[in-house]
Design a protein around this motif. Structure first.
Motif, PDB file in Angstrom:
ATOM      1  N   LEU A   1      46.429  41.822  48.600  1.00 42.77           N
ATOM      2  CA  LEU A   1      47.021  42.650  47.284  1.00 42.77           C
ATOM      3  C   LEU A   1      45.915  42.591  46.333  1.00 42.77           C
ATOM      4  CD1 LEU A   1      50.623  40.827  47.221  1.00 42.77           C
ATOM      5  CD2 LEU A   1      49.912  43.000  48.322  1.00 42.77           C
ATOM      6  N   GLU A   2      46.319  43.443  45.327  1.00 42.52           N
ATOM      7  CA  GLU A   2      45.493  43.678  43.961  1.00 42.52           C
ATOM      8  C   GLU A   2      46.441  43.451  42.897  1.00 42.52           C
ATOM      9  OE1 GLU A   2      42.328  43.022  44.020  1.00 42.52           O
ATOM     10  OE2 GLU A   2      42.057  43.554  46.345  1.00 42.52           O
TER      11      GLU A   2
ATOM     12  N   GLN B   1      46.855  46.288  50.578  1.00 47.09           N
ATOM     13  CA  GLN B   1      46.046  46.736  51.733  1.00 47.09           C
ATOM     14  C   GLN B   1      46.399  46.253  52.687  1.00 47.09           C
ATOM     15  OE1 GLN B   1      44.996  45.412  48.429  1.00 47.09           O
ATOM     16  NE2 GLN B   1      42.737  45.179  48.615  1.00 47.09           N
TER      17      GLN B   1
ATOM     18  N   ASP C   1      38.720  44.659  51.861  1.00 44.49           N
ATOM     19  CA  ASP C   1      39.554  43.181  51.849  1.00 44.49           C
ATOM     20  C   ASP C   1      40.115  42.881  52.862  1.00 44.49           C
ATOM     21  OD1 ASP C   1      38.147  42.267  49.628  1.00 44.49           O
ATOM     22  OD2 ASP C   1      39.823  42.470  48.307  1.00 44.49           O
TER      23      ASP C   1
HETATM   24 MN   LIG Z   1      41.897  42.249  47.459  1.00 46.99          MN
END
Ligand SMILES: [Mn+2]
Ligand SMILES: O=c1ccn([C@@H]2O[C@H](COP(=O)(O)O)[C@@H](O)[C@H]2O)c(=O)[nH]1
Length: 718
Positions: free
Chosen positions: A314-315, A330, A440
């Motif tokens: 996650l961001e 993601q 990532d």
């Molecule tokens: Mn990340």
């Protein structure tokens, strides 16, 4: 993800404006380092040369572990590490972080130093954020006006050359990506963000893969949503029904919805035997889909439900929101990458619980702690069968446990984390941020294979170590998101952490500002760091400006909400100034007021000596630094306390202080009792208690006087 993804931007340290000596010392290190321009001019240069130097170190890569097995090499690394830490502390100190801590020996252990790094990052980033916005002419308090469509924000790329004309192939430009006038995603949310000062209640109303059904509290909209006044019964009865329902469901309301399933989770047998790592597809040959519609999300869920494993990351954004916002998810399968817009699909993402809680599907994360919180808090998502590669790296005792390291170690992929702190709210998402985000997760399924194989090899084919990683991962998925709750004591926690010595007026100002900041940040849905950075709050509470302009002078740059409410803030400072001026001391963990009449205090030093001294009634101090008004016993007590705080300082005997050689430290002595008793009390409570005590004493003295008068009177009569 080695560093914690802290949502708390309140941890900033204090810049001690009076520590001139300190400033001078720092000036020698980094001349002219006193303002942002100078920082860019000199500080940045220093950072860049340090970065350059670090890049020119031999790249041990895969051989890290090998080199570290030599004690000489390890010791050398550790001593250099210590030097670096010392340097960092000095820079941070200069930059306004805990500069009051002049005695660095008081910073014990890596943990505390790491805290310092985190605090300092907060301070620096807060400043950078505010300065960038100011430079852009953005008025942060104004909600951007959104046209009918979603207007793409103007992206601002500030860049500097990281390595100079370098030998490395990939682009070496370090980019600070932020955006002007990013639309506040909160405005689009179907369900309003709940910043109220009440505990978090899970956002779940259907529970796929349940062994134990979801409590009716969550499944029955009537129960969940019904307000007493909506029931068709008399008000008093409605109230009673509501109360009963609430009590009945209170345990369910706060329980982890998948507690039962996680408690009974066993790793599928096949996953405990050695896998043949399945090589990842080159990223350039992998399809990447951006998911921002319900239709695509449903299709993604169907795809995921058919797999044996997939990777997730996650961001997040936490500067312009009180609780923080999950901006992106993601997902990588062995075949494809997906970038899910968790802002657009925030209310629909619960759909993925079907795949996320399926115990037959492994969800691979790297450093899942924060992700688990964010999934619950924003998306109502839970994970059953989590495998955390960060935990695997720890079990394998690799040299470092960051994702970059694993990527280099297992995939010989060089990454850089330049977008890690980008503003992930930006839409449309720039291509370079998409590319960053997918790396990532792209390699994680392969890394998952590699670490499993190594964990089994490490343990001669026995599954114990691998199983322990699964257990640790399960514990992480059992974590429950805890909403920050404000209490009357919250400010003390921060104050204790900062270890500052304040008088009662300063402490009162700190308490009032802390409460103001919390309330406003919740109300405006801004972070506390955006509302009023901690180092500014410290400065105001230390200086207690007499005029509103003085408050503005404590803040550079001035946070928009401070500018807007400077008069309210000024009233708070005035209120604090009305407090009687007492000195507040810190004693061990708790803080307390030095006030106990004729109390024996015993302290042991390192050689086993026990010192006992009397603390007598203290006088109220005219000014915080008025040493003369200290009583002798107070001085003694102070020295005892100092020697207690610093066991290496020999306690010097003086009159009235008793020292018994080799005496045993008496655990039940008053120092213990007192510190326990004071521990949970606020300064206000302590003050009240002390006043009550004094009053009682005054009364009893008066009564005694009266009695003796009477006795004398009757004697005279006789
Ligand atoms: Mn990340
Ligand atoms: O040092 C850090 C690292 C990360 N964050 C925040 O966490 C998310 C996710 O980080 P990953 O490295 O992708 O796991 C990132 O978007 C940042 O918001 C951070 O604040 N500080």
């Amino acid at each position: 993800m080695d560093s914690p993804k802290s949502n708390d931007s309140t941890n900033s340290g204090l810049r001690d404006s009076t520590s001139k000596a300190n400033d001078e010392e720092q000036d020698e290190l980094c001349p002219g380092f006193r303002n942002a321009d100078a920082f860019v001019k000199y500080g940045l240069g220093a950072v860049l040369s340090a970065t350059k130097a670090s890049a020119s170190l031999p790249q041990t890569g895969d051989e890290d572990d090998f080199y570290r097995s030599f004690p000489g090499f390890r010791e050398f690394c550790e001593s250099q590490g210590d030097k670096l830490l010392h340097c960092m502390s000095q820079i941070m100190q200069h930059h306004g972080c805990r500069s009051h801590l002049r005695d660095q020996s008081k910073l014990t252990g890596l943990e505390e130093r790491f805290d310092l790094v985190v605090d300092s990052n907060d301070v620096i980033l807060e400043r950078v954020g505010i300065l960038l916005d100011e430079a852009d002419g953005v008025n942060r308090t104004q909600q951007p006006v959104l046209p009918a469509g979603f207007q793409p924000p103007k992206i601002v790329v500030s860049s500097w050359n990281r390595m100079g004309s370098g030998s490395r192939s990939r682009s070496e430009t370090f980019r600070l990506l932020h955006a002007k006038n990013v639309a506040r995603p909160q405005l689009k949310f179907k369900e309003k963000v709940d910043n109220s000062n009440t505990p978090f209640i899970p956002k779940i109303f259907i529970k796929p893969n349940a062994t134990k059904p979801l409590s009716s509290y969550f499944t029955n909209k009537q129960i969940r949503k019904q307000r007493p006044e909506d029931l068709d019964v008399p008000a008093a009865l409605a109230d009673l029904i509501h109360q009963q329902r609430t009590q009945e469901h209170v345990e369910d309301m706060f329980a982890h919805p998948y507690q039962y399933e996680l408690d009974h989770f066993t790793v599928p047998e096949g996953l405990l035997s050695k896998p043949e790592p399945q090589m990842y597809k080159p990223i350039s040959k992998t399809k990447c889909s951006f998911i921002d519609s319900l239709e695509d999300l449903v299709a993604l869920n169907e795809k995921l439900c058919k797999l044996s494993e997939f990777a997730v990351d996650l961001e997040h954004h936490n500067y312009r929101s009180f609780l923080g916002l999950t901006c992106l998810m993601q997902i990588s399968t062995r075949e494809e990458d997906f970038i899910v817009d968790t802002i657009e699909l925030r209310s629909e993402l619960y759909i993925l619980n079907e795949a996320f809680t399926d115990p037959a599907i492994v969800k691979v994360f790297h450093g899942a702690d924060s992700d688990i919180d964010w999934l619950q808090r924003d998306l109502g998502l839970y994970v059953v069968n989590l495998f955390d590669t960060h935990q695997a790296s720890r079990a394998l005792n690799l040299a470092r446990h960051s994702l970059d390291h694993l990527l280099k170690h297992f995939c010989t992929v060089d990454t850089d984390k330049r977008y890690q702190l980008a503003d992930w709210r930006i839409r449309p998402l720039p291509e370079e941020m998409v590319q960053y985000a997918r790396t990532d997760t792209h390699y994680l399924p392969y890394i998952y294979d590699c670490v499993r194989a190594q964990l089994l090899d490490f343990n001669h084919g026995q599954p114990g170590l691998l199983q322990s990683v699964w257990n640790k991962s399960r514990d992480i998925s059992l974590k429950k998101y805890v909403k920050p709750i404000f209490t009357e004591e919250s400010y003390l926690e921060l104050q204790r952490k900062q270890k500052r010595s304040l008088n009662t007026q300063q402490l009162t100002a700190f308490r009032l500002l802390f409460a103001w900041r919390d309330k406003l940040a919740r109300q405006e849905d801004e972070s506390t760091g955006f509302t009023l950075p901690t180092h500014m709050m410290n400065k105001i509470s230390e200086e207690l400006p007499r005029e509103p302009q003085g408050i503005i002078a404590c803040c550079n740059p001035v946070p928009p909400l401070v500018r807007q409410q400077v008069n309210e803030l000024h009233l708070l400072v005035q209120q604090a100034r009305e407090m009687p001026l007492l000195k507040v001391r810190r004693w061990l963990e708790p803080m307390f007021l030095v006030d106990e009449e004729e109390m024996d205090v015993s302290v042991r030093n390192t050689s086993g000596l026990v010192a006992t001294a009397k603390i007598t009634q203290f006088e109220e101090l005219e000014t915080p630094n008025d040493q003369d008004s200290h009583s002798v016993a107070q001085m003694k007590a102070r020295r005892i306390i100092e020697s207690f705080e610093n066991p290496f300082r020999m306690y010097l005997p003086s009159s009235g202080v008793h020292i018994s050689k080799n005496a045993k430290f008496d655990q039940s002595s008053k120092i213990y009792e007192i510190s326990k008793r004071w521990k949970l009390q606020s300064i206000e409570q302590q003050q009240k208690e002390l006043e009550a005590k004094r009053e009682a004493k005054r009364k009893s003295k008066e009564e005694a006087k009266e009695r003796s008068k009477k006795v004398t009177g009757s004697q005279n009569l006789l």
